[in-house]
Design a protein around this motif. Structure first.
Motif, PDB file in Angstrom:
ATOM      1  N   SER A  52       0.841  -1.197   0.000  1.00  0.00           N
ATOM      2  CA  SER A  52       0.000   0.000   0.000  1.00  0.00           C
ATOM      3  C   SER A  52       0.876   1.247   0.000  1.00  0.00           C
ATOM      4  N   LEU A  53       0.315   2.348  -0.524  1.00  0.00           N
ATOM      5  CA  LEU A  53       0.995   3.637  -0.584  1.00  0.00           C
ATOM      6  C   LEU A  53      -0.003   4.729  -0.234  1.00  0.00           C
ATOM      7  N   PRO A  54       0.452   5.842   0.349  1.00  0.00           N
ATOM      8  CA  PRO A  54      -0.451   6.996   0.471  1.00  0.00           C
ATOM      9  C   PRO A  54      -0.885   7.435  -0.925  1.00  0.00           C
ATOM     10  N   ALA A  55      -2.168   7.748  -1.082  1.00  0.00           N
ATOM     11  CA  ALA A  55      -2.708   8.035  -2.414  1.00  0.00           C
ATOM     12  C   ALA A  55      -2.293   9.401  -2.955  1.00  0.00           C
ATOM     13  N   ASN A  56      -1.816  10.309  -2.078  1.00  0.00           N
ATOM     14  CA  ASN A  56      -1.510  11.663  -2.533  1.00  0.00           C
ATOM     15  C   ASN A  56      -0.036  11.872  -2.854  1.00  0.00           C
ATOM     16  N   VAL A  57       0.737  10.785  -2.953  1.00  0.00           N
ATOM     17  CA  VAL A  57       2.156  10.921  -3.273  1.00  0.00           C
ATOM     18  C   VAL A  57       2.337  11.146  -4.774  1.00  0.00           C
ATOM     19  N   SER A  58       3.564  11.448  -5.177  1.00  0.00           N
ATOM     20  CA  SER A  58       3.885  11.593  -6.588  1.00  0.00           C
ATOM     21  C   SER A  58       3.453  10.338  -7.350  1.00  0.00           C
ATOM     22  N   SER A  59       2.807  10.540  -8.487  1.00  0.00           N
ATOM     23  CA  SER A  59       2.357   9.402  -9.300  1.00  0.00           C
ATOM     24  C   SER A  59       3.532   8.575  -9.801  1.00  0.00           C
ATOM     25  N   GLN A  60       4.741   9.164  -9.811  1.00  0.00           N
ATOM     26  CA  GLN A  60       5.914   8.410 -10.271  1.00  0.00           C
ATOM     27  C   GLN A  60       6.234   7.246  -9.337  1.00  0.00           C
ATOM     28  N   TYR A  61       5.974   7.410  -8.028  1.00  0.00           N
ATOM     29  CA  TYR A  61       6.158   6.286  -7.104  1.00  0.00           C
ATOM     30  C   TYR A  61       5.204   5.148  -7.473  1.00  0.00           C
ATOM     31  N   ILE A  62       3.950   5.527  -7.731  1.00  0.00           N
ATOM     32  CA  ILE A  62       2.927   4.537  -8.050  1.00  0.00           C
ATOM     33  C   ILE A  62       3.241   3.849  -9.369  1.00  0.00           C
ATOM     34  N   SER A  63       3.597   4.642 -10.379  1.00  0.00           N
ATOM     35  CA  SER A  63       3.904   4.070 -11.698  1.00  0.00           C
ATOM     36  C   SER A  63       5.140   3.183 -11.659  1.00  0.00           C
ATOM     37  N   SER A  64       6.107   3.521 -10.824  1.00  0.00           N
ATOM     38  CA  SER A  64       7.300   2.685 -10.681  1.00  0.00           C
ATOM     39  C   SER A  64       6.912   1.265 -10.270  1.00  0.00           C
ATOM     40  N   LEU A  65       5.996   1.169  -9.307  1.00  0.00           N
ATOM     41  CA  LEU A  65       5.526  -0.142  -8.843  1.00  0.00           C
ATOM     42  C   LEU A  65       4.691  -0.845  -9.910  1.00  0.00           C
ATOM     43  N   LEU A  66       3.863  -0.084 -10.631  1.00  0.00           N
ATOM     44  CA  LEU A  66       2.998  -0.687 -11.643  1.00  0.00           C
ATOM     45  C   LEU A  66       3.798  -1.190 -12.844  1.00  0.00           C
ATOM     46  N   LEU A  67       4.871  -0.500 -13.192  1.00  0.00           N
ATOM     47  CA  LEU A  67       5.713  -0.946 -14.307  1.00  0.00           C
ATOM     48  C   LEU A  67       6.490  -2.206 -13.952  1.00  0.00           C
ATOM     49  N   LEU A  68       6.868  -2.315 -12.690  1.00  0.00           N
ATOM     50  CA  LEU A  68       7.562  -3.513 -12.201  1.00  0.00           C
ATOM     51  C   LEU A  68       6.605  -4.700 -12.086  1.00  0.00           C
ATOM     52  N   ALA A  69       5.349  -4.412 -11.791  1.00  0.00           N
ATOM     53  CA  ALA A  69       4.358  -5.432 -11.401  1.00  0.00           C
ATOM     54  C   ALA A  69       4.240  -6.642 -12.333  1.00  0.00           C
ATOM     55  N   PRO A  70       4.123  -6.467 -13.667  1.00  0.00           N
ATOM     56  CA  PRO A  70       3.896  -7.650 -14.510  1.00  0.00           C
ATOM     57  C   PRO A  70       5.076  -8.616 -14.552  1.00  0.00           C
ATOM     58  N   SER A  71       6.268  -8.147 -14.160  1.00  0.00           N
ATOM     59  CA  SER A  71       7.440  -9.031 -14.155  1.00  0.00           C
ATOM     60  C   SER A  71       7.568  -9.813 -12.847  1.00  0.00           C
ATOM     61  N   LEU A  72       6.727  -9.475 -11.842  1.00  0.00           N
ATOM     62  CA  LEU A  72       6.750 -10.201 -10.577  1.00  0.00           C
ATOM     63  C   LEU A  72       6.022 -11.537 -10.720  1.00  0.00           C
ATOM     64  N   LYS A  73       6.452 -12.515  -9.968  1.00  0.00           N
ATOM     65  CA  LYS A  73       5.920 -13.877 -10.093  1.00  0.00           C
ATOM     66  C   LYS A  73       4.404 -13.920  -9.954  1.00  0.00           C
ATOM     67  N   SER A  74       3.860 -13.161  -9.007  1.00  0.00           N
ATOM     68  CA  SER A  74       2.415 -13.184  -8.761  1.00  0.00           C
ATOM     69  C   SER A  74       1.731 -11.863  -9.125  1.00  0.00           C
ATOM     70  N   GLY A  75       2.422 -10.996  -9.866  1.00  0.00           N
ATOM     71  CA  GLY A  75       1.854  -9.692 -10.163  1.00  0.00           C
ATOM     72  C   GLY A  75       1.799  -8.824  -8.922  1.00  0.00           C
ATOM     73  N   LEU A  76       0.872  -7.879  -8.883  1.00  0.00           N
ATOM     74  CA  LEU A  76       0.830  -6.937  -7.757  1.00  0.00           C
ATOM     75  C   LEU A  76      -0.583  -6.428  -7.500  1.00  0.00           C
ATOM     76  N   GLU A  77      -0.918  -6.330  -6.204  1.00  0.00           N
ATOM     77  CA  GLU A  77      -2.103  -5.598  -5.764  1.00  0.00           C
ATOM     78  C   GLU A  77      -1.614  -4.372  -5.001  1.00  0.00           C
ATOM     79  N   LEU A  78      -1.948  -3.196  -5.520  1.00  0.00           N
ATOM     80  CA  LEU A  78      -1.484  -1.943  -4.930  1.00  0.00           C
ATOM     81  C   LEU A  78      -2.678  -1.160  -4.391  1.00  0.00           C
ATOM     82  N   GLU A  79      -2.692  -0.955  -3.075  1.00  0.00           N
ATOM     83  CA  GLU A  79      -3.761  -0.181  -2.453  1.00  0.00           C
ATOM     84  C   GLU A  79      -3.287   1.244  -2.228  1.00  0.00           C
ATOM     85  N   LEU A  80      -4.088   2.215  -2.667  1.00  0.00           N
ATOM     86  CA  LEU A  80      -3.783   3.631  -2.477  1.00  0.00           C
ATOM     87  C   LEU A  80      -4.663   4.167  -1.352  1.00  0.00           C
ATOM     88  N   VAL A  81      -4.017   4.645  -0.300  1.00  0.00           N
ATOM     89  CA  VAL A  81      -4.738   5.035   0.911  1.00  0.00           C
ATOM     90  C   VAL A  81      -4.995   6.539   0.907  1.00  0.00           C
TER      91      VAL A  81
END
Length: 409
Positions: free
Chosen positions: A139-168
């Protein structure tokens, strides 16, 4: 490089300018091309940021210096964290070592990443020992720079189980998140964005795909500003753009109607035409989803003798410079009645503009380019004008196409 800038003598402007590919789209596409074979990219940005991103992705060890490129810092932090066996130190300019990275590092550590700080806790330079990341929820605070969020989302498909990202909390910069997910869509990578939960499925390989990078809407903003300050009937055509843009800054087409500028879409172009003088004395915009155009809009309103109240600007404090304080300082030089908080900017309407003011650019490309259109109203100087190479190296040459006098001192 110090420039003296004078606006065109022609009352009605006419030009067709081709703008380099979006820096934001290019850097996302470059990272995805590094993760998956078979991806071809067309119309890549010729900006410094895209160049250091491409160079950084090729490194297998040692120091990766991304200079002033904040996007590259955030995206490469995520990328190298999941690259098993690749050990690097990510660093950059002095300003980059003052820009926080802790929220992203904490999230990646939660996924199992091995990242440590070389100097000050929470800031670059950082040492990354790439490894297979097993966990798939964070999870990440929802009001942070979108670049933090996109960094995780770009990495996500290469992870073994993908990613669930909660924005708080309340999400900002939604268009940049949707840009990232839109590129995953183009590659056939399943994802969803419902409420505050984003899910990205794992994908081992993708079909051969060509990603065509749209030209940069942030760069288009400076021409919107020029047309707004020009005579009625002035028209500038820009390429290559599309109506269904992934870029949040495409909201310019709507916002600049308040300044008398009408946008028409061609097959791969936009035409900006001054159709009327502004009818409002003051405009109020929430720019939480498009903070990169705040500088342009602030200068436009001042140049037109209008006022503005711009909100949603909390991320501007940690950009290439503190952009709110920089705008306060530089617009004040011209005589603007301006005030700023940590997340907003207000200008009171006024008519006088001081002449021959020297603009300081603070290692920030957008300070140089946002103030350039003010030469439509008064001659001015731009210090360290070469800083535009970060996102738009051809900017000063393109202004000459509009009959601006650009003299290097």
């Amino acid at each position: 490089m110090r420039l003296h800038l004078t606006g065109p003598t022609e009352k009605e402007l006419r030009a067709h300018i081709k703008i380099t590919g979006s820096k934001s789209e290019s850097n996302r596409s470059l990272l995805l091309a590094a993760l998956y074979k078979g991806i071809t990219i067309e119309n890549t940005s010729n900006s410094d940021d895209a160049k250091v991103m491409a160079q950084g992705l090729k490194k297998t060890s040692g120091t990766v210096d991304i200079h002033h490129a904040g996007t590259a810092m955030r995206f490469l932090t995520g990328y190298f964290s999941g690259q098993e066996g690749r050990n690097v130190i990510l660093t950059g300019s002095k300003r980059m070592t003052e820009r926080p990275i802790k929220i992203l590092v904490d999230a990646l550590r939660e996924l199992g990443a091995d990242i440590s700080y070389e100097k000050e806790e929470g800031y670059p330079p950082i040492k990354i020992k790439g490894k297979a990341l097993i966990k798939d929820r964070v999870s990440l605070p929802a009001n942070v720079s979108s670049q933090y969020i996109s960094s995780l989302l770009l990495l996500a498909p290469s992870l073994k189980s993908g990613l669930e990202l909660e924005l708080v909390g309340k999400i900002t910069s939604v268009p940049y998140i949707k840009m990232t997910l839109g590129l995953l869509d183009e590659l056939g990578i399943p994802n969803s964005f419902e409420g505050n939960l984003i899910k990205v499925s794992p994908k081992a390989s993708v079909s051969p795909t060509t990603l065509v990078v749209e030209s940069d809407w942030s760069s288009a903003s400076y021409y919107y500003s020029i047309v707004a300050m020009a005579a009625i009937g002035s028209e500038i055509t820009l390429s290559a753009y599309k109506k269904d843009s992934l870029q949040g800054d495409s909201v310019l087409a709507e916002l600049y109607t308040h300044f008398g500028v009408e946008t028409s879409f061609g097959e791969h172009t936009i035409s900006l035409k001054k159709v009327t003088e502004p009818k409002e004395n003051t405009v109020t915009f929430d720019l939480a989803n498009a903070p990169d155009i705040a500088q342009t809009i602030a200068v436009t309103t001042f140049g037109l003798g209008m006022g503005c109240h711009l909100t949603g600007l909390h991320t501007l404090k940690i950009k290439e410079t503190d952009r709110l304080e920089a705008l306060f300082t530089e617009l004040s030089k011209f005589g603007a009645d301006i005030s700023v908080t940590d997340k907003s900017l207000t200008i009171i309407p006024s008519k006088g503009i001081k002449e021959e003011v020297a603009i300081d650019t603070y290692n920030d490309h957008r300070m140089a380019m946002a103030f350039a259109p003010l030469a439509m109203k008064t001659p001015l100087f731009v210090n360290d004008a070469g800083v535009v190479s970060k996102s738009y190296p051809d900017f000063w040459e393109d202004l000459k196409e509009l009959q601006f006098k650009v003299m290097e001192l």
